[in-house]
Write an enzyme that holds these catalytic residues in place. Structure first.
Site, PDB file in Angstrom:
ATOM      1  N   LYS A 174       0.837  -1.205   0.000  1.00 42.88           N
ATOM      2  CA  LYS A 174       0.000   0.000   0.000  1.00 42.88           C
ATOM      3  C   LYS A 174       0.868   1.251   0.000  1.00 42.88           C
ATOM      4  O   LYS A 174       2.045   1.244   0.391  1.00 42.88           O
ATOM      5  CB  LYS A 174      -0.950   0.024   1.203  1.00 42.88           C
ATOM      6  CG  LYS A 174      -0.287   0.012   2.587  1.00 42.88           C
ATOM      7  CD  LYS A 174       0.087   1.385   3.117  1.00 42.88           C
ATOM      8  CE  LYS A 174       0.726   1.279   4.508  1.00 42.88           C
ATOM      9  NZ  LYS A 174       1.596   2.420   4.836  1.00 42.88           N
ATOM     10  N   PRO A 189       9.496  -4.898   0.501  1.00 46.40           N
ATOM     11  CA  PRO A 189      10.597  -4.753   1.462  1.00 46.40           C
ATOM     12  C   PRO A 189      10.103  -4.577   2.894  1.00 46.40           C
ATOM     13  O   PRO A 189       9.125  -3.864   3.147  1.00 46.40           O
ATOM     14  CB  PRO A 189      11.323  -3.488   0.976  1.00 46.40           C
ATOM     15  CG  PRO A 189      10.942  -3.335  -0.454  1.00 46.40           C
ATOM     16  CD  PRO A 189       9.550  -3.876  -0.564  1.00 46.40           C
ATOM     17  N   VAL A 190      10.785  -5.224   3.821  1.00 40.97           N
ATOM     18  CA  VAL A 190      10.464  -5.091   5.245  1.00 40.97           C
ATOM     19  C   VAL A 190      10.951  -3.730   5.734  1.00 40.97           C
ATOM     20  O   VAL A 190      12.029  -3.269   5.367  1.00 40.97           O
ATOM     21  CB  VAL A 190      11.135  -6.223   6.050  1.00 40.97           C
ATOM     22  CG1 VAL A 190      10.883  -6.053   7.541  1.00 40.97           C
ATOM     23  CG2 VAL A 190      10.639  -7.588   5.569  1.00 40.97           C
ATOM     24  N   SER A 236       9.663  -0.774   5.109  1.00 47.75           N
ATOM     25  CA  SER A 236       9.639   0.214   4.027  1.00 47.75           C
ATOM     26  C   SER A 236       8.471   1.181   4.113  1.00 47.75           C
ATOM     27  O   SER A 236       8.422   2.158   3.374  1.00 47.75           O
ATOM     28  CB  SER A 236       9.580  -0.511   2.677  1.00 47.75           C
ATOM     29  OG  SER A 236       8.383  -1.263   2.562  1.00 47.75           O
ATOM     30  N   GLY A 237       7.485   0.893   4.978  1.00 48.05           N
ATOM     31  CA  GLY A 237       6.278   1.709   5.016  1.00 48.05           C
ATOM     32  C   GLY A 237       5.256   1.313   3.973  1.00 48.05           C
ATOM     33  O   GLY A 237       4.242   1.986   3.804  1.00 48.05           O
ATOM     34  N   LEU A 238       5.505   0.203   3.281  1.00 47.12           N
ATOM     35  CA  LEU A 238       4.592  -0.280   2.247  1.00 47.12           C
ATOM     36  C   LEU A 238       3.576  -1.286   2.780  1.00 47.12           C
ATOM     37  O   LEU A 238       2.753  -1.801   2.021  1.00 47.12           O
ATOM     38  CB  LEU A 238       5.383  -0.900   1.092  1.00 47.12           C
ATOM     39  CG  LEU A 238       6.220   0.094   0.274  1.00 47.12           C
ATOM     40  CD1 LEU A 238       7.254  -0.638  -0.576  1.00 47.12           C
ATOM     41  CD2 LEU A 238       5.325   0.958  -0.609  1.00 47.12           C
ATOM     42  N   GLY A 239       3.635  -1.581   4.076  1.00 45.15           N
ATOM     43  CA  GLY A 239       2.595  -2.371   4.722  1.00 45.15           C
ATOM     44  C   GLY A 239       2.635  -3.856   4.455  1.00 45.15           C
ATOM     45  O   GLY A 239       1.614  -4.535   4.613  1.00 45.15           O
ATOM     46  N   GLY A 292       3.862  -6.504   6.060  1.00 47.04           N
ATOM     47  CA  GLY A 292       3.489  -7.378   7.172  1.00 47.04           C
ATOM     48  C   GLY A 292       2.004  -7.334   7.471  1.00 47.04           C
ATOM     49  O   GLY A 292       1.367  -8.371   7.698  1.00 47.04           O
ATOM     50  N   SER A 309      -0.345  -6.498   5.383  1.00 54.91           N
ATOM     51  CA  SER A 309      -1.031  -7.108   4.248  1.00 54.91           C
ATOM     52  C   SER A 309      -0.979  -8.629   4.324  1.00 54.91           C
ATOM     53  O   SER A 309      -1.969  -9.310   4.028  1.00 54.91           O
ATOM     54  CB  SER A 309      -0.392  -6.623   2.946  1.00 54.91           C
ATOM     55  OG  SER A 309      -1.061  -7.149   1.826  1.00 54.91           O
ATOM     56  N   ASP A 366      -2.745  -1.343  10.766  1.00 55.96           N
ATOM     57  CA  ASP A 366      -3.034  -1.225   9.334  1.00 55.96           C
ATOM     58  C   ASP A 366      -3.759  -2.438   8.764  1.00 55.96           C
ATOM     59  O   ASP A 366      -4.184  -2.412   7.606  1.00 55.96           O
ATOM     60  CB  ASP A 366      -1.735  -1.025   8.537  1.00 55.96           C
ATOM     61  CG  ASP A 366      -1.152   0.366   8.702  1.00 55.96           C
ATOM     62  OD1 ASP A 366      -1.856   1.248   9.235  1.00 55.96           O
ATOM     63  OD2 ASP A 366       0.007   0.576   8.306  1.00 55.96           O
TER      64      ASP A 366
END
Length: 271
Positions: free
Chosen positions: A17, A97-98, A100-103, A105, A107, A137
């Site tokens: 995300k 990537p862990v 990274s702020g892309l969520g 975990g 998700s 999240d």
């Protein structure tokens, strides 16, 4: 997304995300922070192969994960809340990537909950309650697509999905701790964003690039770059010609927004 692949197993797709907008409104009495954000899933994804089994929890992953990972917590919280007794085998192929702020975990956890909800016929309302116990999240990822997110992340208002955009990503290889980033915020940093999240959503729908640039905001970006000024060098040539360039989540990934056919990762709609 669930795809049955035989032998009692299923393959799950777990999307990353973006935070198209993210502001912190204040600190709550329960020590969490009150946020407001515009969240959006993109095509970058992890893949999980899962199978219900006897016994305990088994996880194989192509990257190292903590023993108390979100996938295991999702399994534990699901069993605790539903009373169902079962084991789970999971094979994770991680591309998000862990740190990274892309969520990634969150998700992953939502993908597990959605799958278990289908298997055991658990209503979405109950899954949302379980998701909030797993992580802030996680409820958003039960919907995916575009959503207005409030509270500590557990209040999710599904919006009309934004279409026709894609992004390129820049990940500086820094694991950004969400907890540390929140601890770095001071009260004078609260409520500094434009606050017009619904207007930003409308600007995306109307392809109003000037307004998108004006209203996009991430409270953590300045804090992160002050902690890691070396990242500025990597950002110099990133996102040339993009509509807007900004950080997602509490870092450390940045995204550059483009029309649909110009970026690597298109926006993905929700369920």
């Amino acid at each position: 997304m669930v795809e049955n692949i035989g032998n009692g197993s299923a393959e799950l797709v777990s999307y990353a995300k973006l935070n198209l907008y993210l502001d912190v409104l204040g600190k709550r009495s329960d020590e969490y922070h009150e946020i407001v954000g515009l969240f959006q899933t993109i095509s970058l994804h992890d893949t999980l192969t899962v199978e219900i089994c006897d016994g305990g929890f088994y996880l194989e992953s192509n990257v190292a994960l903590p023993s108390d990972n979100t996938i295991k917590r999702a399994w534990e919280m699901f069993r605790k809340n539903t009373g169902e007794e079962f084991g789970l085998k999971v094979t994770l192929k991680k591309k998000v990537p862990v740190g990274s702020g892309l969520g990634g975990g969150s998700s992953n956890a939502a993908a597990i909950l959605r799958y278990l909800g289908e298997v055991f016929k658990i209503p979405l309302e109950d899954l949302l309650n379980i998701a909030a116990q797993v992580g802030s999240d996680v409820p958003f990822f039960l919907y995916g697509g575009t959503a207005l997110v409030r509270g500590r992340g557990e209040i999710v208002e599904k919006l009309e999905d934004i279409e026709g955009y894609s992004v390129n990503l820049f990940f500086p290889g820094i694991h950004s701790s969400t907890k540390e980033m929140y601890l770095s915020l001071t009260p004078e940093m609260y409520r500094k964003g434009p606050g017009r999240v619904e207007e930003l959503h409308r600007a995306y729908l109307e392809r109003d690039y000037e307004k998108i640039r004006k209203l996009s905001y991430n409270v953590f970006e300045k804090v992160f770059l002050e902690k890691h000024p070396e990242v500025m060098y990597g950002l110099r040539n990133f996102g040339d010609g993009s509509i807007v360039k900004m950080m997602t989540g509490s870092g450390s990934a940045f995204f550059a927004l483009y029309p649909l056919d110009e970026g690597n990762y298109p926006f993905v709609g929700g369920v």
